[in-house]
Scaffold this active site. Structure first.
Site, mmCIF file in Angstrom:
data_model
loop_
_atom_site.group_PDB
_atom_site.id
_atom_site.type_symbol
_atom_site.label_atom_id
_atom_site.label_comp_id
_atom_site.label_asym_id
_atom_site.label_seq_id
_atom_site.Cartn_x
_atom_site.Cartn_y
_atom_site.Cartn_z
ATOM 1 N N LYS A 166 1.366 4.338 -3.054
ATOM 2 C CA LYS A 166 1.084 5.767 -2.913
ATOM 3 C C LYS A 166 2.341 6.607 -3.165
ATOM 4 O O LYS A 166 2.249 7.737 -3.654
ATOM 5 C CB LYS A 166 0.512 6.054 -1.525
ATOM 6 C CG LYS A 166 -0.867 5.434 -1.293
ATOM 7 C CD LYS A 166 -1.901 5.941 -2.298
ATOM 8 C CE LYS A 166 -3.303 5.458 -1.955
ATOM 9 N NZ LYS A 166 -4.334 5.976 -2.904
ATOM 10 N N TYR B 61 0.811 -1.219 0.000
ATOM 11 C CA TYR B 61 0.000 0.000 0.000
ATOM 12 C C TYR B 61 0.846 1.271 0.000
ATOM 13 O O TYR B 61 0.672 2.151 -0.861
ATOM 14 C CB TYR B 61 -0.945 0.002 1.207
ATOM 15 C CG TYR B 61 -1.798 1.248 1.276
ATOM 16 C CD1 TYR B 61 -2.878 1.416 0.412
ATOM 17 C CD2 TYR B 61 -1.517 2.266 2.195
ATOM 18 C CE1 TYR B 61 -3.655 2.566 0.461
ATOM 19 C CE2 TYR B 61 -2.300 3.411 2.252
ATOM 20 C CZ TYR B 61 -3.357 3.554 1.378
ATOM 21 O OH TYR B 61 -4.118 4.699 1.420
#
Length: 245
Positions: free
Chosen positions: A167, A163
């Protein structure tokens, strides 16, 4: 009336962002991967008197779905004023760099990074027809390499091998896109709504959905004098919420 497309807008921050923008006079295309859930979300807003909302099916991991959504919107609107790339997934909770399944990383990147690129590229022609186009890439403080490298940062102990890096990659793409569009009226920014209590994180976090959505919308409604190529975080109150990359 200005127009906005929000991906992943059938729930949580995306849905609340749609509500706020509709109340501010925008015509909102409420993007949802599941068409039925998109219609249900739009119906809720219609019931509140917000008739300037229309659901649109868009799966950011499916190029055919993106193309169909672009075609549908282009048949109804001559331009698009705002694109909020909000759709995102966390992946499994176990994301140790030592043994995470690479397929999990691919799945997360497919939505959080490649999906954003494909959607943005598909809708750029419509955005370029706007007088003041805005692109908001919804990111996370977990994508900040600076904060991840600072032992005093609250983000320091929260490491994810899928994750967070997705980003970070999204932030990098934002920088490149903003640079390429620097001589235009485009405003392109990475916006972190902060640690918000939603079903995305088992309803943890100090921020309410309404407040975090308002933070995102603030940058979706930028004028021609607004910032571009920046990273702003709801979790970083200092320096006008500007977050280090």
């Amino acid at each position: 009336m200005k127009t906005v497309l929000i991906t992943g807008a059938n729930k949580s921050i995306g849905f609340e962002s749609a509500r706020i923008l509709a109340k501010n006079g925008y015509f909102v295309y409420l993007g949802a991967r599941d068409a039925a859930k998109g219609k249900e979300a739009a119906a809720k807003l219609h019931a509140e008197g917000l008739t300037n909302v229309e659901p649109i099916q868009i799966d950011v991991t499916d190029k055919a779905s993106i193309k169909a959504a672009q075609k549908s919107l282009a048949e109804k609107q001559a331009s698009l004023d705002v694109l909020i790339n909000n759709a995102g997934i966390l992946g499994s909770w176990e994301q140790s760099a030592q043994d995470v399944d690479v397929n999990i990383i691919r799945e997360v990147f497919d939505t959080n990074y490649f999906g954003v690129i494909n959607v943005t590229q598909a809708f750029l022609p419509l955005l370029k027809k706007s007088d003041a186009p805005v692109i908001v890439n919804v990111t996370s403080g977990l994508g900040s390499l600076t904060l991840h490298s600072d032992p005093n940062s609250k983000f320091y102990p929260v490491k994810t091998a899928a994750y967070g890096p997705s980003k970070t990659a999204l932030n990098a793409f934002t920088v490149v896109l903003a640079y390429e569009l620097r001589d235009t009226n485009f405003k392109v920014n990475a916006i972190d709504p902060g640690y918000t209590a939603t079903d995305f994180n088992n309803n943890q976090g100090p921020f309410k959905v309404e407040d975090s959505a308002a933070f995102v919308v603030k940058y979706a409604m930028l004028g021609t004098d607004g910032p571009t190529g920046k990273f702003f975080s709801h979790d970083v109150p200092e320096n006008n919420n500007e977050c280090p990359w």
